[in-house]
Design an enzyme around this catalytic site. Structure first.
Site, PDB file in Angstrom:
ATOM      1  N   SER A  27       0.776  -1.392   0.028  1.00 36.07           N
ATOM      2  CA  SER A  27       0.023   0.063  -0.024  1.00 36.07           C
ATOM      3  C   SER A  27       1.037   1.283   0.011  1.00 36.07           C
ATOM      4  O   SER A  27       1.843   1.234   0.535  1.00 36.07           O
ATOM      5  CB  SER A  27      -0.823   0.037   1.366  1.00 36.07           C
ATOM      6  OG  SER A  27      -1.945  -1.184   1.201  1.00 36.07           O
TER       7      SER A  27
ATOM      8  N   HIS B  64      -7.130  -0.021   6.205  1.00 39.55           N
ATOM      9  CA  HIS B  64      -6.700  -1.250   6.541  1.00 39.55           C
ATOM     10  C   HIS B  64      -6.578  -1.632   8.108  1.00 39.55           C
ATOM     11  O   HIS B  64      -7.017  -2.838   8.564  1.00 39.55           O
ATOM     12  CB  HIS B  64      -5.154  -1.474   5.946  1.00 39.55           C
ATOM     13  CG  HIS B  64      -5.337  -1.568   4.452  1.00 39.55           C
ATOM     14  ND1 HIS B  64      -6.030  -2.429   3.945  1.00 39.55           N
ATOM     15  CD2 HIS B  64      -4.967  -0.715   3.530  1.00 39.55           C
ATOM     16  CE1 HIS B  64      -5.959  -2.317   2.498  1.00 39.55           C
ATOM     17  NE2 HIS B  64      -5.188  -1.310   2.264  1.00 39.55           N
TER      18      HIS B  64
END
Length: 471
Positions: free
Chosen positions: A321, A392
């Site tokens: 990410s 997340h």
């Protein structure tokens, strides 16, 4: 009795207009472009307002659907200024009945029962929400309302009164787009061309460089899944791209690499068979009008289940990410008076510093340490300061590893000095991690991340502390 009945039927049949045309005549909604309907000419904006008011009348569902369709058609003909005026009309009108709301509130305060609370909630709902529900009756109504909210977003800063309308649309979309209505589909090279074209257009993390690049991302050692909704056929709501690899991926360029050569299908299939890790390297929301309506948490969890069923050898599920807020955070920190880390500013301004091994090596440890501090620091009102981290960590992932120069594309350098992060989804710990983060902002993280935040080994200090404790 019979002659009367006959006369009534004769009277109705003598009017050559259809019942729809008689409806328009009764509403006096003929626009200046409609010469075949009776009633006075009405400016398009006024006509849209009258149609909106007519939708809240006591008419049946069939006529309501037709009025809703006409309203959407009317709105499509309005110019930008008239549409904005119509949005203000919706936002400032159609409020709860003040007298009924006061009465319900007083009744609840006098007798705070469940029934009183339900009545109060019912009366507090603005009639605007019911109007929006009725606008949804027409074919294509949902897509039109999603487009309306997308357009609204452009005006919220300068026209704060529109926030009520925006909030009502979001409230309804959360219900209309809940998980029970979503359909998960795998997207591959055999998917309809229109859907593939939208993947190229909607990719928001790592731009897809045309059809050859897309084909590489849909190779046998890759997966792509998207959520769809029956009210928006052919329109993905959100999609995720997955790479099947061995071990945690530390850099995104090898995953994206498309050198123009023909894909070796057999080699890609062999890589997929050997893979022990699924890397989620791009998650893109496709509909701006649905911002704030959460799909990603459902998407990741269902894709994990799909991948486990198809490829049981997979043992790890992780992201690779970006850290989009890191550079802004560090620049603000370096700008503070007397900042100890201000010395970083000059080397970071050097052109292409990341391509010079000596310069990059000198910056590696301090930038990784600051990134770890940024991602694990005290949470703000909305949790973690980084939006990707918040997503997340809020879904129960663990901050597993921070990767140096994981993305050397211009956007990666610009946003986070090239740093990328692995968030690990350990299926046995997802719920516990989620609860800890939701309750007090606790960031589940690995020992490797903790080690990054130690500037230098300090054994002498630890030894002295040990002696003090013994004393």
């Amino acid at each position: 009795m019979a002659p009367t009945a006959l006369k009534t039927r004769s009277s109705k049949s003598s009017d050559p207009r259809s019942w729809v045309e008689r409806l328009w005549a009764s509403l006096s909604l003929r626009s200046s472009t409609e010469v075949d309907r009776t009633g006075p000419l009405v400016p398009p904006l006024d006509r849209a307002k009258r149609l909106a008011e007519a939708l809240l009348s006591g008419r049946g569902e069939a006529s309501g659907a037709i009025v809703a369709r006409e309203l959407h058609e009317c709105l499509r003909t309005l110019g930008a200024e008239d549409r904005l005026a119509f949005y203000r009309f919706l936002a400032t009108g159609f409020q709860p009945d003040a007298k009924r709301l006061r009465a319900a509130a007083e009744a609840y305060l006098a007798d705070p029962s469940a029934e009183g609370a339900a009545k109060l909630a019912e009366v507090a709902d603005p009639t605007r929400q019911e109007l929006l529900r009725r606008m949804n009756l027409s074919l294509g109504g949902t897509a039109a309302l999603v487009a309306m909210r997308k357009e609204l977003a452009q005006h919220l800063r300068d026209a704060p009164e529109l926030k009520l309308l925006d909030a009502d649309l979001k409230h309804l979309f959360v219900s209309w787009f809940n998980r029970g209505f979503l359909e998960l589909r795998r997207i591959d090279w055999q998917s309809p061309a229109a859907v593939l074209d939208k993947l190229i257009a909607y990719e928001a993390v790592h731009e897809i460089q045309g059809w050859d690049d897309l084909r590489r991302r849909l190779a046998p050692d890759r997966r792509c899944f998207a959520f769809f909704h029956p009210a928006l056929p052919g329109e993905p709501l959100i999609f995720v791209e997955v790479a099947l690899v061995e071990g945690l991926a530390a850099a995104v360029q090898p995953l994206l690499g498309c050198d123009g050569q023909r894909i070796d299908e057999a080699a890609a299939q062999a890589r997929a068979a050997r893979a022990d890790t699924a890397i989620f390297y791009s998650i893109s929301n496709c509909q701006d009008g649905l911002r704030g309506v959460s799909f990603g948490n459902f998407l990741i969890k269902q894709v994990v289940e799909e991948l486990k069923a198809e490829l049981p050898q997979l043992t790890r599920f992780s992201t690779l990410s970006p850290v989009p807020g890191f550079r802004r955070w560090l620049e603000k920190r370096m700008a503070l008076p007397g900042a100890a880390d201000a010395a970083l500013e000059k080397p970071l301004k050097a052109e292409d510093w990341w391509q010079d091994p000596a310069k990059a090596d000198a910056l590696r440890q301090p930038l990784l340490r600051f990134c770890a501090t940024y991602l694990t620091g005290p949470a703000g009102p909305k949790g973690s300061v980084d939006p990707v981290a918040r997503f997340h960590l809020g879904n129960g992932a663990r901050l597993e590893r921070i990767n140096w120069l994981g993305n050397v594309a211009p956007r990666g350098i610009r946003e986070s000095y090239g740093i990328m992060v692995n968030y690990l989804y350990d299926l046995d710990l997802i719920e516990a991690n989620h609860e800890a983060f939701a309750q007090d902002g606790t960031v589940a993280r690995s020992a490797d991340v903790d080690a990054l935040m130690v500037e230098e080994p300090v054994p002498p200090v630890r030894a002295r502390s040990s002696r003090l404790r013994r004393a």
